[in-house]
Design a protein around this motif. Sequence first.
Motif, mmCIF file in Angstrom:
data_model
loop_
_atom_site.group_PDB
_atom_site.id
_atom_site.type_symbol
_atom_site.label_atom_id
_atom_site.label_comp_id
_atom_site.label_asym_id
_atom_site.label_seq_id
_atom_site.Cartn_x
_atom_site.Cartn_y
_atom_site.Cartn_z
ATOM 1 N N ALA A 32 0.848 -1.190 0.000
ATOM 2 C CA ALA A 32 0.000 0.000 0.000
ATOM 3 C C ALA A 32 0.882 1.237 0.000
ATOM 4 N N ASN A 33 0.364 2.343 -0.540
ATOM 5 C CA ASN A 33 1.137 3.573 -0.631
ATOM 6 C C ASN A 33 0.256 4.787 -0.333
ATOM 7 N N ASP A 34 0.752 5.980 -0.637
ATOM 8 C CA ASP A 34 0.011 7.196 -0.300
ATOM 9 C C ASP A 34 -1.347 7.264 -0.997
ATOM 10 N N PHE A 35 -1.441 6.718 -2.211
ATOM 11 C CA PHE A 35 -2.745 6.712 -2.874
ATOM 12 C C PHE A 35 -3.766 5.980 -2.012
ATOM 13 N N TYR A 40 -8.693 5.378 1.024
ATOM 14 C CA TYR A 40 -9.507 4.809 2.092
ATOM 15 C C TYR A 40 -9.811 5.836 3.181
ATOM 16 N N GLY A 41 -8.855 6.702 3.467
ATOM 17 C CA GLY A 41 -9.084 7.725 4.476
ATOM 18 C C GLY A 41 -10.199 8.675 4.120
ATOM 19 N N SER A 42 -10.344 8.989 2.836
ATOM 20 C CA SER A 42 -11.391 9.922 2.422
ATOM 21 C C SER A 42 -12.781 9.321 2.609
ATOM 22 N N GLU A 78 2.535 -3.534 7.826
ATOM 23 C CA GLU A 78 2.870 -2.260 8.472
ATOM 24 C C GLU A 78 2.359 -1.073 7.659
ATOM 25 N N LYS A 79 2.445 -1.167 6.335
ATOM 26 C CA LYS A 79 1.907 -0.099 5.488
ATOM 27 C C LYS A 79 0.394 0.020 5.662
ATOM 28 N N LEU A 80 -0.273 -1.115 5.759
ATOM 29 C CA LEU A 80 -1.721 -1.110 5.940
ATOM 30 C C LEU A 80 -2.104 -0.580 7.319
ATOM 31 N N GLN A 81 -1.260 -0.839 8.295
ATOM 32 C CA GLN A 81 -1.550 -0.373 9.652
ATOM 33 C C GLN A 81 -1.639 1.148 9.718
ATOM 34 N N LYS A 82 -0.857 1.837 8.900
ATOM 35 C CA LYS A 82 -0.926 3.301 8.847
ATOM 36 C C LYS A 82 -2.320 3.759 8.432
ATOM 37 N N ILE A 83 -2.917 3.070 7.480
ATOM 38 C CA ILE A 83 -4.268 3.401 7.029
ATOM 39 C C ILE A 83 -5.278 3.098 8.133
ATOM 40 N N VAL A 84 -5.143 1.929 8.748
ATOM 41 C CA VAL A 84 -6.053 1.532 9.828
ATOM 42 C C VAL A 84 -6.019 2.550 10.962
ATOM 43 N N ASN A 85 -4.825 2.953 11.356
ATOM 44 C CA ASN A 85 -4.700 3.913 12.457
ATOM 45 C C ASN A 85 -5.361 5.237 12.126
ATOM 46 N N PHE A 86 -5.193 5.706 10.892
ATOM 47 C CA PHE A 86 -5.822 6.967 10.493
ATOM 48 C C PHE A 86 -7.337 6.869 10.580
ATOM 49 N N VAL A 87 -7.891 5.792 10.062
ATOM 50 C CA VAL A 87 -9.341 5.613 10.091
ATOM 51 C C VAL A 87 -9.846 5.594 11.527
ATOM 52 N N ALA A 156 -4.425 -13.488 7.941
ATOM 53 C CA ALA A 156 -5.391 -13.000 8.926
ATOM 54 C C ALA A 156 -4.690 -12.551 10.207
ATOM 55 N N LYS A 157 -3.675 -13.312 10.616
ATOM 56 C CA LYS A 157 -2.915 -12.947 11.817
ATOM 57 C C LYS A 157 -2.262 -11.583 11.637
ATOM 58 N N ARG A 158 -1.676 -11.347 10.469
ATOM 59 C CA ARG A 158 -1.068 -10.033 10.200
ATOM 60 C C ARG A 158 -2.128 -8.934 10.184
ATOM 61 N N ALA A 159 -3.295 -9.240 9.626
ATOM 62 C CA ALA A 159 -4.366 -8.245 9.548
ATOM 63 C C ALA A 159 -4.858 -7.865 10.944
ATOM 64 N N VAL A 160 -4.957 -8.841 11.817
ATOM 65 C CA VAL A 160 -5.361 -8.559 13.200
ATOM 66 C C VAL A 160 -4.313 -7.695 13.892
ATOM 67 N N GLN A 161 -3.057 -8.029 13.694
ATOM 68 C CA GLN A 161 -1.981 -7.237 14.308
ATOM 69 C C GLN A 161 -1.954 -5.819 13.775
ATOM 70 N N ALA A 162 -2.386 -5.639 12.521
ATOM 71 C CA ALA A 162 -2.449 -4.302 11.931
ATOM 72 C C ALA A 162 -3.644 -3.504 12.436
ATOM 73 N N GLY A 163 -4.567 -4.166 13.122
ATOM 74 C CA GLY A 163 -5.678 -3.461 13.749
ATOM 75 C C GLY A 163 -7.000 -3.508 13.008
ATOM 76 N N PHE A 164 -7.100 -4.306 11.966
ATOM 77 C CA PHE A 164 -8.363 -4.375 11.223
ATOM 78 C C PHE A 164 -9.478 -4.905 12.119
ATOM 79 N N ASP A 165 -10.671 -4.344 11.933
ATOM 80 C CA ASP A 165 -11.834 -4.724 12.734
ATOM 81 C C ASP A 165 -12.540 -5.958 12.180
ATOM 82 N N ILE A 166 -12.461 -6.123 10.876
ATOM 83 C CA ILE A 166 -13.181 -7.205 10.213
ATOM 84 C C ILE A 166 -12.289 -7.842 9.168
#
Length: 350
Positions: A32-35, A40-42, A78-87, A156-166
């Motif tokens: 994932a990148n700045d795009f 997703y943030g918008s 880790e890149k995805l976690q940045k998006i999750v945290n912002f949301v 899935a384990k990585r996704a949970v660690q990144a903070g995804f809700d679903i």
Amino acid sequence: MIYTPIKFRNIELKNRWVMSPMCMYSCENGMANDFHFVHYGSRAQGGTGLIIVEATGVEPRGRITNHCMGIWNDEQAEKLQKIVNFVHENSDSKIGIQLAHAGRKGSTWNNKQISIEEGWETVAPSSIPYHPSERIPHTLSTDEVKEQVQNFKEAAKRAVQAGFDIIEIHGAHGYLIHQFLSPLSNIRTDEYGGSFENRIRFLIEIVDAVNEVLDENTALFIRVSGTEYAENGWDIESSVALAKVLKEHAVDLVDVSSGGNIHGAKISVFDGYQVPFSSQIKNEASVKTGAVGLITELDQAEKILQNGEADLIFVAREILRNPYIAVQGSFETKEDCFFPHQYTRAKIST
């Protein structure tokens, strides 16, 4: 009703609007990148109850294209976690991720298979290509099928660690799991082929493996194709039967789409054309469902919910055109919906 909260395990969605997972074909090496951060943030700033990140490969061969997202390593997570945290920090939205494997429909660009030098050898339950012009995919051995189950679990384990809700598992649109489900693409003679129970085994093993890394703070959705529009293929009756099994295996919602597994299938497309599949699965299997497919208007979405045809409204193209569909709908109905405090001067007074 669309602005009524709903809970899945301990996850409460503030409303029933969902951003459907849609591939953006904008990654390098699955990252994932700045795009994606802005994309997703918008939607979170627009009041969407749930945002689901696009189909994300559980291994490199699991991507549709070489520009699709991945979560087969920690750096990608880790890149995805940045998006999750912002949301989480800047909205009331929840965020999920769709875990996927393209199977025989991978290694493509612009809907055409690319060379093996540019792409990779595809895999499938049986040696049947999606289109006769394509390379014959590698047939997964029984042990290799079990390895794919572990790939989903690790993702899935990585996704949970990144903070995804679903977590949503992609079992639709002719990708690997769907390929196992359908008797037209799965002609195996081992424990993963033949009977209905055998053909759904791969998905059920994935569900059980993924649930091992989830708790009550992360819910589990499954996307299915209600039908593949082909004689003797996967149909709505099969989807109802599958949904009953998924319910027994702690799946919280069935996200109901259709098609994608049989090249050239004839599909009649109209506003809400997939809603009847969601309705039948919801009412005959007694499970929560999500409806998707040319749902573009607030009144249309509200009617689907009030008629008991779905529990969530998944919006795709319309939310690309209008990231603020949720909050704008709340302006019309004078319902409560998240709106960024920075934008308060633009909020319609009630």
